[in-house]
Design a protein around this motif. Structure first.
Motif, PDB file in Angstrom:
ATOM      1  N   HIS A  33      52.010  62.196  14.358  1.00  0.00           N
ATOM      2  CA  HIS A  33      51.204  63.538  14.520  1.00  0.00           C
ATOM      3  C   HIS A  33      51.664  64.425  13.052  1.00  0.00           C
ATOM      4  CE1 HIS A  33      50.073  67.597  15.645  1.00  0.00           C
ATOM      5  NE2 HIS A  33      49.345  66.974  16.687  1.00  0.00           N
ATOM      6  N   PRO A  34      50.841  64.637  12.285  1.00  0.00           N
ATOM      7  CA  PRO A  34      51.212  65.118  10.833  1.00  0.00           C
ATOM      8  C   PRO A  34      51.818  66.369  10.932  1.00  0.00           C
ATOM      9  CG  PRO A  34      48.567  65.339  11.209  1.00  0.00           C
ATOM     10  CD  PRO A  34      49.206  64.432  12.317  1.00  0.00           C
ATOM     11  N   VAL A  35      51.459  67.157  11.697  1.00  0.00           N
ATOM     12  CA  VAL A  35      52.256  68.673  12.067  1.00  0.00           C
ATOM     13  C   VAL A  35      53.846  68.403  12.383  1.00  0.00           C
ATOM     14  CG1 VAL A  35      52.475  70.839  12.943  1.00  0.00           C
ATOM     15  CG2 VAL A  35      50.128  69.781  12.224  1.00  0.00           C
ATOM     16  N   ALA A  36      53.774  67.300  13.302  1.00  0.00           N
ATOM     17  CA  ALA A  36      55.205  67.035  13.896  1.00  0.00           C
ATOM     18  C   ALA A  36      56.068  66.241  12.689  1.00  0.00           C
ATOM     19  CB  ALA A  36      55.183  66.176  15.074  1.00  0.00           C
ATOM     20  N   VAL A  37      55.317  65.464  11.801  1.00  0.00           N
ATOM     21  CA  VAL A  37      56.067  64.818  10.519  1.00  0.00           C
ATOM     22  C   VAL A  37      56.447  66.045   9.614  1.00  0.00           C
ATOM     23  CG1 VAL A  37      55.858  63.144   8.885  1.00  0.00           C
ATOM     24  CG2 VAL A  37      55.103  62.599  11.069  1.00  0.00           C
ATOM     25  N   VAL A  38      55.511  66.747   9.401  1.00  0.00           N
ATOM     26  CA  VAL A  38      56.048  67.818   8.391  1.00  0.00           C
ATOM     27  C   VAL A  38      57.004  68.895   9.008  1.00  0.00           C
ATOM     28  CG1 VAL A  38      55.159  69.921   7.275  1.00  0.00           C
ATOM     29  CG2 VAL A  38      53.641  67.853   7.261  1.00  0.00           C
ATOM     30  N   CYS A  39      56.953  69.155  10.288  1.00  0.00           N
ATOM     31  CA  CYS A  39      58.210  70.006  10.751  1.00  0.00           C
ATOM     32  C   CYS A  39      59.448  69.231  10.798  1.00  0.00           C
ATOM     33  CB  CYS A  39      57.695  70.386  12.144  1.00  0.00           C
ATOM     34  SG  CYS A  39      56.283  71.525  12.229  1.00  0.00           S
ATOM     35  N   LEU A  40      59.184  67.839  11.128  1.00  0.00           N
ATOM     36  CA  LEU A  40      60.574  67.216  11.281  1.00  0.00           C
ATOM     37  C   LEU A  40      61.162  67.171   9.748  1.00  0.00           C
ATOM     38  CD1 LEU A  40      59.746  64.355  13.915  1.00  0.00           C
ATOM     39  CD2 LEU A  40      61.598  66.388  14.257  1.00  0.00           C
ATOM     40  N   VAL A  41      60.568  66.666   8.709  1.00  0.00           N
ATOM     41  CA  VAL A  41      60.772  66.756   7.514  1.00  0.00           C
ATOM     42  C   VAL A  41      61.630  67.922   7.185  1.00  0.00           C
ATOM     43  CG1 VAL A  41      60.452  66.414   4.945  1.00  0.00           C
ATOM     44  CG2 VAL A  41      59.352  64.841   6.885  1.00  0.00           C
ATOM     45  N   LEU A 280      60.128  75.125  13.937  1.00  0.00           N
ATOM     46  CA  LEU A 280      60.636  74.751  15.502  1.00  0.00           C
ATOM     47  C   LEU A 280      59.290  75.142  16.280  1.00  0.00           C
ATOM     48  CD1 LEU A 280      64.363  76.057  15.364  1.00  0.00           C
ATOM     49  CD2 LEU A 280      63.507  73.619  15.805  1.00  0.00           C
ATOM     50  N   GLY A 281      58.786  76.130  16.289  1.00  0.00           N
ATOM     51  CA  GLY A 281      57.519  76.503  17.043  1.00  0.00           C
ATOM     52  C   GLY A 281      56.488  75.454  16.731  1.00  0.00           C
ATOM     53  N   LEU A 282      56.141  75.091  15.651  1.00  0.00           N
ATOM     54  CA  LEU A 282      55.137  74.166  15.526  1.00  0.00           C
ATOM     55  C   LEU A 282      55.369  72.587  15.924  1.00  0.00           C
ATOM     56  CD1 LEU A 282      53.956  75.009  11.959  1.00  0.00           C
ATOM     57  CD2 LEU A 282      52.614  75.432  14.118  1.00  0.00           C
ATOM     58  N   LEU A 283      56.835  72.262  15.951  1.00  0.00           N
ATOM     59  CA  LEU A 283      57.254  71.047  16.531  1.00  0.00           C
ATOM     60  C   LEU A 283      57.158  71.171  18.089  1.00  0.00           C
ATOM     61  CD1 LEU A 283      58.511  68.307  15.916  1.00  0.00           C
ATOM     62  CD2 LEU A 283      60.720  69.637  16.057  1.00  0.00           C
ATOM     63  N   ALA A 284      57.490  72.134  18.627  1.00  0.00           N
ATOM     64  CA  ALA A 284      57.372  72.188  20.151  1.00  0.00           C
ATOM     65  C   ALA A 284      56.011  72.016  20.399  1.00  0.00           C
ATOM     66  CB  ALA A 284      57.944  73.456  20.602  1.00  0.00           C
ATOM     67  N   ASN A 285      55.010  72.662  19.836  1.00  0.00           N
ATOM     68  CA  ASN A 285      53.436  72.375  20.103  1.00  0.00           C
ATOM     69  C   ASN A 285      53.193  71.016  19.933  1.00  0.00           C
ATOM     70  OD1 ASN A 285      53.221  74.893  20.884  1.00  0.00           O
ATOM     71  ND2 ASN A 285      52.527  75.893  18.894  1.00  0.00           N
ATOM     72  N   ALA A 286      53.626  70.269  18.909  1.00  0.00           N
ATOM     73  CA  ALA A 286      53.248  68.988  18.617  1.00  0.00           C
ATOM     74  C   ALA A 286      54.023  67.874  19.725  1.00  0.00           C
ATOM     75  CB  ALA A 286      53.627  68.597  17.071  1.00  0.00           C
ATOM     76  N   LEU A 287      54.964  68.351  19.787  1.00  0.00           N
ATOM     77  CA  LEU A 287      56.014  67.324  21.030  1.00  0.00           C
ATOM     78  C   LEU A 287      55.042  67.551  22.339  1.00  0.00           C
ATOM     79  CD1 LEU A 287      59.400  68.116  20.149  1.00  0.00           C
ATOM     80  CD2 LEU A 287      58.309  66.039  19.709  1.00  0.00           C
ATOM     81  N   ARG A 288      54.709  68.812  22.668  1.00  0.00           N
ATOM     82  CA  ARG A 288      53.857  69.043  24.102  1.00  0.00           C
ATOM     83  C   ARG A 288      52.612  68.327  24.120  1.00  0.00           C
ATOM     84  NH1 ARG A 288      51.084  74.287  24.113  1.00  0.00           N
ATOM     85  NH2 ARG A 288      49.906  73.176  22.588  1.00  0.00           N
TER      86      ARG A 288
END
Length: 599
Positions: A33-41, A280-288
């Motif tokens: 998930h691109p958003v998740a990857v950016v947030c994790l980085v 953290l907020g965007l990562l939570a949405n991507a994880l969901r």
């Protein structure tokens, strides 16, 4: 299972239909998930920068040099200096340690309290659920800011201790989320099937409940982390944190004090907080989105060598296998108690097939659940006698019941697809009870499972063994459940409407299979059904139930030829087996006054 119980006793408290669920793996789709990857980085860079602060700067975050006050970026201060000459970059890097550690402490405390209590309350319910829910509501009712301020006044300006208190304040939210997740899956039929197989509560929670809890818990943890970082920064901004340590909140405090002198001091700590919380907020949405889409493959369990059968079980005795006398099942109602099974007496001998017959709502399934010890928590049963192979079932605790269920007393439910966990392969669900009860190694259990699949008439046992429930048909799923039920060589098999969800041709095959397995293994068999055709085909003796009571018990042949109770005669009269065929319809004449006439 409890769904069938609810249908069998309309109006009684039963289990609500469990919501369909999906499970996720923490590292699968999120990494695509691109958003998740950016947030994790971004988060990884922030954490790495904070941990490696001594390697990235040689300046001290607390050393003040008045000569360098408000120094511009450059030279010995890459991001400049604050009002007392402290290096902004050093304070930013070391301050990340304080802020991130505070968020971690708050989330860890919230999860350590919320997850176990949510599991206990959601799974066991009853008084334990009521007490924990009341305490959670009490904590949530208290003003969080006031609680934090009082705790700071009591324990002093200690940031880590304050974050631990914040974790306690956040715990009820985690508790309610976990409890709701557990409650939604607790009534699923495959959880009941695992319980019938004799698996203990700990194993059921670990294998069937925790995977449901993990996705929403991970999502909420990311959200709580962001909230904790903001609150920690707020506490430090107010000057209520640990004195003398660098933190993002303390940097904001200094920047606001010198807002008109050097407003650029707001940039570094403000960006750090905004980027961290937003990531953290965007990562939570991507994880969901990602975790709830990905099915978890079956987990492999290490083997345990051992004996073939638990030594604590009593030796098999005479042919009197199950004896039930004056069984009564009640549920609470507005006007007192509602009795759904009233005075049922039943005997099953070894090698005998006993049919439990009646209309929907007559109490058949409730009788079966009472024998199995699987009534809902609000249900209460009592009997003058309830013994299996000479052992009093009323005196057994949960652990002893589990030792019998699935091993010596097995259960075949209706609705086969609902009794198989959609997140695990067929083979995994077959070998678990065998490894628990028979103490087989993984290889031995696999070989026996494949042999059982072949024995119940599955043409491709290897393929079905590795398949998920949605990849097989309903008839094949029923055969899988029968294979699982007889896998530990039980003495008594209770089959609750095993052919209801199947078409006529598959029904005949399943009945033939049950009869063959029953004869091969000389099992006692209780067949719960409303179908007299099934009774005539397989049963030796029949007990007819009406409104929770047994109104007639007789050998199957005599029941069909000489029914004594009027209710039994009414049921037999309602069947169509002896009804003459209808004559064909004759087309009405074109000018006739009626459309058709029955000859």
């Amino acid at each position: 299972m409890k769904r069938s119980a609810t249908r069998d006793t309309p109006g009684t408290p039963g289990s609500a239909p469990g919501a369909a669920r999906r499970r996720g793996r923490p590292l699968g789709r999120p990494l695509r998930h691109p958003v998740a990857v950016v947030c994790l980085v971004l988060l990884a860079l922030i954490v790495a920068a904070s941990v490696c602060a001594p390697l990235l700067t040689s300046a001290s975050p607390t050393r003040a040099t008045l000569a360098d006050a408000f120094a511009p970026p450059g030279g010995g201060h890459p991001l400049g200096a604050d009002s007392v000459g402290r290096d902004v970059l050093a304070r930013l890097l070391y301050g990340g340690r304080v802020s991130l550690l505070g968020g971690f402490i708050a989330v860890a405390v919230a999860l350590l309290i919320g997850v176990p209590t949510g599991l206990l309350a959601g799974y066991y319910r009853g008084r334990l659920d009521a007490v924990i829910s009341w305490l959670a509501s009490l904590v949530m009712a208290a003003p969080a800011i006031m609680v934090l301020l009082v705790s700071i006044a009591a324990i002093g300006p200690d940031t880590n201790a304050t974050m631990a208190v914040l974790g306690i304040i956040l715990a009820p939210g985690g508790f309610r989320l976990v409890r709701a997740s557990v409650t939604s899956v607790r009534e699923e039929l495959y959880v009941d099937a695992a319980r019938v197989s004799g698996l203990g509560d700990t194993r059921i929670v670990r294998r069937h409940i925790l995977p449901v809890v993990q996705a929403p818990t991970i999502v909420q943890s990311a959200q709580m982390f962001g909230v904790a970082v903001v609150i920690q920064a707020g506490i430090e901004f107010l000057g209520l944190g640990s004195a003398g340590q660098a933190s993002w909140g303390a940097m904001l405090n200094d920047a606001f004090a010198n807002l008109y002198t050097k407003p650029s001091l707001l940039v570094a700590p403000g960006l750090a907080i905004v980027i961290t919380v937003a990531a953290l907020g965007l990562l939570a949405n991507a994880l969901r989105d990602a975790l709830l889409e990905t099915d978890t493959p079956a987990a492999r369990r290490p083997g345990r060598p051992g004996a073939a059968r638990p030594s604590a079980l009593p030796a098999r005795g005479d042919d009197s296998l199950l004896a039930v006398e004056n069984l009564r099942v009640t549920y609470p109602a507005r006007d007192g108690e509602r009795t759904v099974v009233d005075g049922v007496s039943l005997t099953v001998r070894r090698g005998e097939v006993v049919g439990l017959v009646g209309e929907s709502g007559s109490g058949k399934s409730q009788t079966a659940f009472a024998i199995l010890g699987l009534l809902p928590p609000e249900g209460r049963s009592e009997a003058d006698r309830l013994s299996f192979d000479g052992r009093d079932l009323r005196a057994l605790g949960r652990k002893e019941r589990n030792a019998l269920r699935g091993c010596r007393i097995a259960y075949v439910p209706q609705e086969p697809m609902s009794n198989l966990d959609p997140a695990f392969r067929i083979g995994t669900q077959l070998i678990d009870p065998m490894r628990r009860h028979l103490k087989l190694t993984a290889r031995e259990a696999r070989e026996k499972a494949l042999a059982l699949l072949e024995r119940v008439g599955i043409a491709e046992p290897e393929r079905v063994y590795h398949a998920y429930p949605h990849q097989i048909s309903g008839g094949m799923a029923q055969r899988v459940l029968i294979a699982g039920a007889v896998s530990c060589d039980p003495d008594l098999l209770i089959a609750d409407e095993p052919t209801t969800a199947l078409d006529v041709t598959v029904q005949a095959d399943v009945l033939d299979l049950l009869r063959e397995l029953q004869r091969e293994r000389r099992m006692g068999l209780i067949l719960v059904t409303h179908n007299f055709g099934v009774v005539a085909d397989i049963c030796d003796r029949v007990a007819v139930m009406r409104s929770g009571q047994v109104v007639e018990t007789a050998p199957a042949e005599r029941l069909f030829t000489e029914p004594r109770h009027e209710y039994t005669r009414m049921l037999l009269d309602s069947t169509l087996e002896n009804t003459p065929p209808r004559t064909p319809l004759r087309q009405a004449p074109a000018t006739g006054t009626s459309l058709q006439e029955k000859v």
